[in-house]
Design a protein around this motif. Structure first.
Motif, PDB file in Angstrom:
ATOM      1  N   ARG A 118      17.455  35.419 -27.841  1.00 53.48           N
ATOM      2  CA  ARG A 118      16.182  34.814 -28.244  1.00 53.48           C
ATOM      3  C   ARG A 118      15.394  34.224 -27.066  1.00 53.48           C
ATOM      4  O   ARG A 118      14.196  34.405 -26.976  1.00 53.48           O
ATOM      5  N   ASN A 119      16.070  33.495 -26.194  1.00 52.92           N
ATOM      6  CA  ASN A 119      15.348  32.831 -25.107  1.00 52.92           C
ATOM      7  C   ASN A 119      16.209  32.681 -23.859  1.00 52.92           C
ATOM      8  O   ASN A 119      17.434  32.519 -23.952  1.00 52.92           O
ATOM      9  N   TRP A 144      15.555  24.828 -17.551  1.00 48.69           N
ATOM     10  CA  TRP A 144      15.453  23.370 -17.511  1.00 48.69           C
ATOM     11  C   TRP A 144      15.163  22.970 -16.066  1.00 48.69           C
ATOM     12  O   TRP A 144      16.002  23.089 -15.188  1.00 48.69           O
ATOM     13  N   SER A 145      13.953  22.519 -15.836  1.00 46.58           N
ATOM     14  CA  SER A 145      13.495  22.201 -14.479  1.00 46.58           C
ATOM     15  C   SER A 145      13.524  20.694 -14.266  1.00 46.58           C
ATOM     16  O   SER A 145      13.045  19.927 -15.105  1.00 46.58           O
ATOM     17  N   TYR A 146      14.066  20.285 -13.141  1.00 41.61           N
ATOM     18  CA  TYR A 146      14.185  18.867 -12.813  1.00 41.61           C
ATOM     19  C   TYR A 146      13.846  18.678 -11.340  1.00 41.61           C
ATOM     20  O   TYR A 146      13.796  19.650 -10.573  1.00 41.61           O
ATOM     21  N   THR A 154      19.724  27.243 -16.096  1.00 37.68           N
ATOM     22  CA  THR A 154      19.341  28.239 -17.087  1.00 37.68           C
ATOM     23  C   THR A 154      20.158  28.022 -18.357  1.00 37.68           C
ATOM     24  O   THR A 154      21.349  27.740 -18.294  1.00 37.68           O
ATOM     25  N   ILE A 155      19.492  28.138 -19.504  1.00 39.56           N
ATOM     26  CA  ILE A 155      20.168  28.028 -20.799  1.00 39.56           C
ATOM     27  C   ILE A 155      19.820  29.273 -21.609  1.00 39.56           C
ATOM     28  O   ILE A 155      18.653  29.509 -21.934  1.00 39.56           O
ATOM     29  N   PHE A 156      20.836  30.098 -21.916  1.00 34.28           N
ATOM     30  CA  PHE A 156      20.633  31.283 -22.744  1.00 34.28           C
ATOM     31  C   PHE A 156      20.816  30.920 -24.212  1.00 34.28           C
ATOM     32  O   PHE A 156      21.822  30.313 -24.584  1.00 34.28           O
ATOM     33  N   PRO A 179       7.954  23.393 -27.587  1.00 28.79           N
ATOM     34  CA  PRO A 179       8.104  23.433 -26.123  1.00 28.79           C
ATOM     35  C   PRO A 179       8.244  24.869 -25.634  1.00 28.79           C
ATOM     36  O   PRO A 179       8.956  25.666 -26.249  1.00 28.79           O
ATOM     37  N   PRO A 180       7.577  25.233 -24.560  1.00 30.86           N
ATOM     38  CA  PRO A 180       7.758  26.578 -23.992  1.00 30.86           C
ATOM     39  C   PRO A 180       9.140  26.688 -23.360  1.00 30.86           C
ATOM     40  O   PRO A 180       9.922  25.726 -23.353  1.00 30.86           O
ATOM     41  N   THR A 181       9.464  27.829 -22.800  1.00 35.70           N
ATOM     42  CA  THR A 181      10.818  28.051 -22.291  1.00 35.70           C
ATOM     43  C   THR A 181      11.083  27.399 -20.940  1.00 35.70           C
ATOM     44  O   THR A 181      12.212  27.454 -20.436  1.00 35.70           O
ATOM     45  N   VAL A 182      10.094  26.784 -20.343  1.00 36.04           N
ATOM     46  CA  VAL A 182      10.317  25.983 -19.134  1.00 36.04           C
ATOM     47  C   VAL A 182      10.228  24.519 -19.546  1.00 36.04           C
ATOM     48  O   VAL A 182       9.156  24.039 -19.912  1.00 36.04           O
TER      49      VAL A 182
END
Length: 483
Positions: free
Chosen positions: A152-153, A157-159, A176-178, A229-232
């Motif tokens: 799906r996505n 996760w940006s920090y 990255t989270i699948f 929330p978008p994927t970033v």
């Protein structure tokens, strides 16, 4: 399967005992094959002391090697044509024909991901948290096990980037989270995870509208509904940004991250599983959102962090750890190294040694709170099998030589022969404040199960260096008294 329980052990063994299609949501933040040992230094470096003088605690090791176990694991999957990761591991075996740490790691993960697929309900979702070390390979395993059509996505996760000491690379600032589902009948609560539109977005909408009536309606709609929330994901900071939440556990993830995942892909009353639960962020998120949960970890230290600190106001059930002396004896025979770690942490304030081979007879360390540096180190040695007076004398020698202010010798049952009493007398005493303590202390696991604590000075907290709260010790005592 027992809900709202922490399980100590290898998640593959634990999950293997449960029924198919029994879990609604799985989040895993497994080892990344980062080739790092995640140790925690504790104590202080006062007076310009060397950091190597500080005690260390090994949370987990993330270094993988090609060994006999890895070879058997890969051979098993390669020869099992019906294994869901069969094709992926065969392909990786071509890439690494002579074996490697990476192939060892990927076969380990393939076994466990296949077990998670079996447990997940048809309406369920799984989130796999990883980093660039092996994310490309893990995506292939997930495609094979869950099916490419059920991807799906890929969430980024940006920090904020950590300070970089190299000028040859761009600083890393994301994980990255699948997100995979089991079937197309999955749960996704888009309203529960909606985030408010910014004022700038609302103003742009107003500017674009042509009529005042449309203007007002659009502004209200935007402000009330928000957006998915978008994927970033850039709006969730790392845990160290929130000192109240920070437990000092390496690789700890922020509560806000897990709450978003739990809200999105489960409903109240659903069962959330974290098979690599670490310090328990998923457990707390699920509990606070009225979901049932199960956490599994192979580190007894991690289990203690969840129970004693993160969920300290609740009575948490434990599975897989000894609950009586007979269980402790069996544990010491089956898994002596893990038993040593577990036994050391029965004394609040002590942390297991970072190295368990060639450790010089030291299995754990603690620091006396408020004592001078030269007189603040406590050491512990654990004897799960038959103890010998020679071992005790060697341990006593470390104390007598000044290597430690106090030593705790931990055995399963009481051991107080004349030779033991002689060593205790020869070790002498240590004055801390107005109280006097024996420098050689005998402590038993039997004592622990009867709520008896060793007579030792106040110890510093293993991660903060502050005074260890007395109530934490009391929790340890009362928990086991009521099992």
């Amino acid at each position: 399967m027992k809900k709202n329980t922490l399980y100590y052990g290898d998640c593959l063994d634990v999950m293997g005992k449960w029924d198919d299609n029994s879990v609604d949501l799985i989040y895993l933040d497994p080892p990344f094959n980062s080739k790092a040992n995640y140790n925690i230094l504790f104590g202080t470096q006062r007076d310009g002391g060397d950091k190597n003088d500080l005690a260390q605690l090994t949370a987990f090791t993330d270094t993988w090697e090609w060994d006999g176990d890895a070879e058997k694991r890969v051979d098993l999957i390669n020869s099992a044509i019906a294994h869901p990761a069969h094709r992926a591991i065969r392909a990786f075996s071509e890439i690494y024909p002579d074996g490697s740490g990476m192939l060892s790691y990927l076969s380990y993960m393939a076994e466990r991901i296949a077990a998670m697929h079996r447990l997940l309900k048809d309406t369920g979702t799984i989130y796999l948290h990883c980093d660039p070390t092996a994310s490309h390979y893990l995506k292939i395993i997930m495609d094979e096990v869950f099916g490419k059509q059920n991807f799906r996505n890929e969430i980024v996760w940006s920090y904020p980037a950590s300070p970089s000491t190299t000028t040859k690379d761009f600083p890393r600032k994301h994980d990255t989270i699948f997100r995979f589902v089991k079937t197309q009948e999955f749960i996704f609560n888009h309203i529960d995870v909606a985030i408010p539109y910014s004022d700038a977005s609302i103003n742009r909408s107003k500017y674009a509208a042509k009529a005042s009536t449309v203007l007002a309606g659009t502004a209200i709609k935007l402000r009330d509904s928000g957006k998915i929330p978008p994927t970033v994901w850039q709006d969730i900071q790392q845990t160290y940004r929130y000192r109240k939440e920070h437990l000092g556990y390496p690789t700890q993830k922020p509560l806000a991250l897990l709450k978003r995942i739990v809200k999105a892909s489960s409903n109240e009353g659903d069962l959330v599983l974290d098979p690599f639960c670490g310090c328990g962020t998923t457990v707390e998120a699920a509990h606070s959102l009225k979901r049932d949960w199960i956490g599994i970890d192979i580190s007894s230290y991690a289990i203690e962090v969840v129970r004693r600190e993160r969920m300290k106001d609740l009575r948490i059930d434990l599975a897989g750890v000894p609950k009586d002396l007979k269980g402790a004896m069996d544990f010491s025979r089956r898994n002596p190294f893990d038993f040593e770690k577990w036994a050391v942490t029965r004394i609040p304030g002590f942390a297991p040694n970072a190295v368990q081979r060639g450790d010089g007879g030291i299995d754990g360390r603690a620091l006396i709170f408020g004592a001078e540096k030269e007189r603040n180190l406590c050491i512990a040695q654990v004897k799960g099998g038959k103890q010998s007076i020679d071992s005790l004398r060697t341990f006593f020698g470390m104390i007598a030589s000044g290597k430690a202010a106090i030593g705790v010798f931990i055995t399963l049952e009481k051991w107080d022969t004349p030779s033991v009493k002689k060593c205790i007398a020869q070790a002498g005493t240590l004055q801390v404040g107005t109280k006097e303590y024996s420098r050689l202390i005998m402590y038993t696991i039997d004592d622990h199960f009867h709520g008896v604590e060793p007579k030792i000075p106040p110890l510093a907290h293993p991660r903060t260096g502050q005074a260890f709260q007395a109530e934490l010790a009391g929790q340890s005592r009362s928990f086991f008294q009521h099992q």
